[in-house]
Design a protein around this motif. Structure first.
Motif, short mmCIF file in Angstrom:
data_model
loop_
_atom_site.label_atom_id
_atom_site.label_comp_id
_atom_site.label_asym_id
_atom_site.label_seq_id
_atom_site.Cartn_x
_atom_site.Cartn_y
_atom_site.Cartn_z
N LEU A 1 0.89 -1.18 0.03
CA LEU A 1 -0.11 0.06 -0.04
C LEU A 1 0.99 1.18 -0.03
CD1 LEU A 1 -2.88 1.33 0.41
CD2 LEU A 1 -2.76 1.08 2.59
N GLU A 2 1.98 1.25 0.88
CA GLU A 2 2.75 2.54 0.92
C GLU A 2 3.79 2.80 -0.42
OE1 GLU A 2 4.72 5.80 2.13
OE2 GLU A 2 3.12 4.54 3.07
N GLU B 1 2.35 1.85 -3.48
CA GLU B 1 1.20 2.24 -4.22
C GLU B 1 1.08 3.98 -4.14
OE1 GLU B 1 -2.16 0.00 -3.75
OE2 GLU B 1 -1.28 -2.10 -4.49
N ARG B 2 1.13 4.11 -2.82
CA ARG B 2 0.83 5.52 -2.53
C ARG B 2 2.15 6.33 -3.08
NH1 ARG B 2 -1.56 5.24 3.65
NH2 ARG B 2 -3.71 4.60 3.28
N GLU B 3 3.23 6.01 -3.00
CA GLU B 3 4.51 6.57 -3.15
C GLU B 3 4.39 6.71 -4.97
OE1 GLU B 3 7.98 8.53 -3.31
OE2 GLU B 3 6.60 8.08 -1.43
N SER C 1 4.68 19.11 0.64
CA SER C 1 5.31 17.36 0.25
C SER C 1 7.00 18.04 0.04
CB SER C 1 4.81 17.07 -1.02
OG SER C 1 5.65 15.97 -1.18
N GLU D 1 1.78 6.86 -6.68
CA GLU D 1 0.63 7.92 -6.96
C GLU D 1 1.21 9.17 -6.92
OE1 GLU D 1 -2.77 9.42 -8.14
OE2 GLU D 1 -1.89 7.39 -8.66
N ARG D 2 2.00 9.56 -5.58
CA ARG D 2 2.70 10.73 -5.60
C ARG D 2 3.67 11.29 -6.52
NH1 ARG D 2 2.36 9.20 0.03
NH2 ARG D 2 4.53 8.36 0.07
#
Length: 355
Positions: A262-263, A265-267, A337, A269-270
């Protein structure tokens, strides 16, 4: 004229009479059994004979009942009690009896309710091939006989992943080769397990109402002779099953892996968002790290800027900086960010600026 015959008249011989019971023809016959028995009855008390015969019949019936209807020896199972393996948090209960061979039934479960979840998970999802060994001992602790019993093991079947439509021919060929290799490894592991279990006793999983493993059991024959069976005093148990700490780690591994995915995938996406929407404003500076709150994931600096750090790897770096009062350079965009880099460019992490 005088008579010419002189002297007394001749004597007449009398016919011999046949003895009583003989036939008139003069042939002598042997007495029959009936006549003998009739004579015996005439000379004996009839009631006494009848009484003797009756007792004889009753005695014969009693002997028949004793020989044919007496109960067989009762074969009561011997409860040999519990055996405990403390490191694995596991206990077993063994019952045995002699019935031409030494029959046994073994039950395995967690020795503490707190261990049940991890024990059941590992038993249902074994990462390796596990087994346990049962030993039967006499009063002096001498091992009379023993047997290895297997935990069930099922190799994980590889999932069939389709080739992405936009993949190049080279990449598609590489993915197909990797899939074929994984399938070959799976089939080999399956064949090895079949050979391992052939002729062996294998524990069977016992499930609760929710389908979770709560215990395992096996039954079969132990290699003890009748003489050795009579000398059994107690038993013990050993196993290569994971320890309690290892069981907990194995149970948590899927959740940790899911969190990492999950982390990632989030990275991704960012990064994709940053590529599509480049920032037009940056704030940057140099500050010394003063502390790191691991429970909240917040990094503090002497300039009053606080940064939220996520991910185990990034938090480890932040904690190292705080321990060594490291000078870092921060660069944050308009969405707060940030990228934090230690002096000299030794390490960089992503963080979210917080107020």
């Amino acid at each position: 004229m005088a008579d010419s015959h002189q002297g007394p008249p001749p004597r007449m011989r009398r016919p011999r009479q046949a003895p009583e019971g003989m036939a008139s023809q003069g042939i002598q016959r042997r007495p029959s059994l009936g006549s003998i028995f009739a004579g015996f009855l005439e000379r004996t008390n009839f009631r006494a004979v009848a009484l003797v015969i009756g007792f004889a019949v009753l005695a014969a019936g009693a002997v028949y009942l004793v020989l044919t209807m007496r109960p067989k020896p009762k074969q009561t199972p011997d409860d040999l009690g519990q055996g405990i393996v403390a490191a694995e948090g596991m206990r077993g209960h063994l019952i045995a009896r002699w019935d031409g061979k030494m029959q046994y039934k073994l039950t395995i479960e967690a020795m503490d309710p707190r261990y049940t979840a991890a024990f059941g998970y590992v038993a249902a999802h074994p990462a390796e091939r596990y087994s346990l060994k049962v030993r039967l001992l006499d009063t002096s602790g001498f091992a009379l006989c023993s047997k290895e019993i297997l935990f069930p093991f099922s190799p994980v079947k590889p999932s069939r992943e389709g080739t992405p439509a936009h993949a190049s021919p080279r990449k598609a060929a590489r993915l197909e080769a990797e899939q074929t290799a994984r399938q070959a490894v799976y089939e080999k592991a399956q064949q090895q397990e079949t050979q391992r279990e052939q002729g062996a006793d294998v524990l069977q999983r016992q499930l609760d109402a929710d389908g979770k493993v709560v215990a395992l059991s096996a039954q079969g024959v132990l290699p003890c002779s009748q003489d050795l069976y009579k000398r059994i005093y107690y038993w013990d148990l050993s196993s290569n099953f994971p320890t309690v700490a290892e069981q907990n780690a194995i149970m948590r591994a899927p959740a940790i892996a899911a969190a990492k995915r999950l982390e990632a995938e989030r990275e991704a996406e960012r990064r994709r968002w940053a590529t599509l929407h480049p920032a037009s404003f940056y704030a940057q500076g140099d500050e010394t790290v003063t502390a790191f709150d691991a429970s909240r994931g917040v990094l503090y600096s002497n300039g009053g800027n606080n940064f939220f750090v996520s991910g185990q790897a990034a938090q480890s770096v932040a904690n190292f900086w705080a321990t060594n009062s490291t000078l870092v350079h921060y660069k944050c965009d308009q969405h707060a960010s940030c990228i934090l880099t230690s002096a000299g460019g030794g390490a960089s992490i992503r963080a979210q600026q917080s107020e």
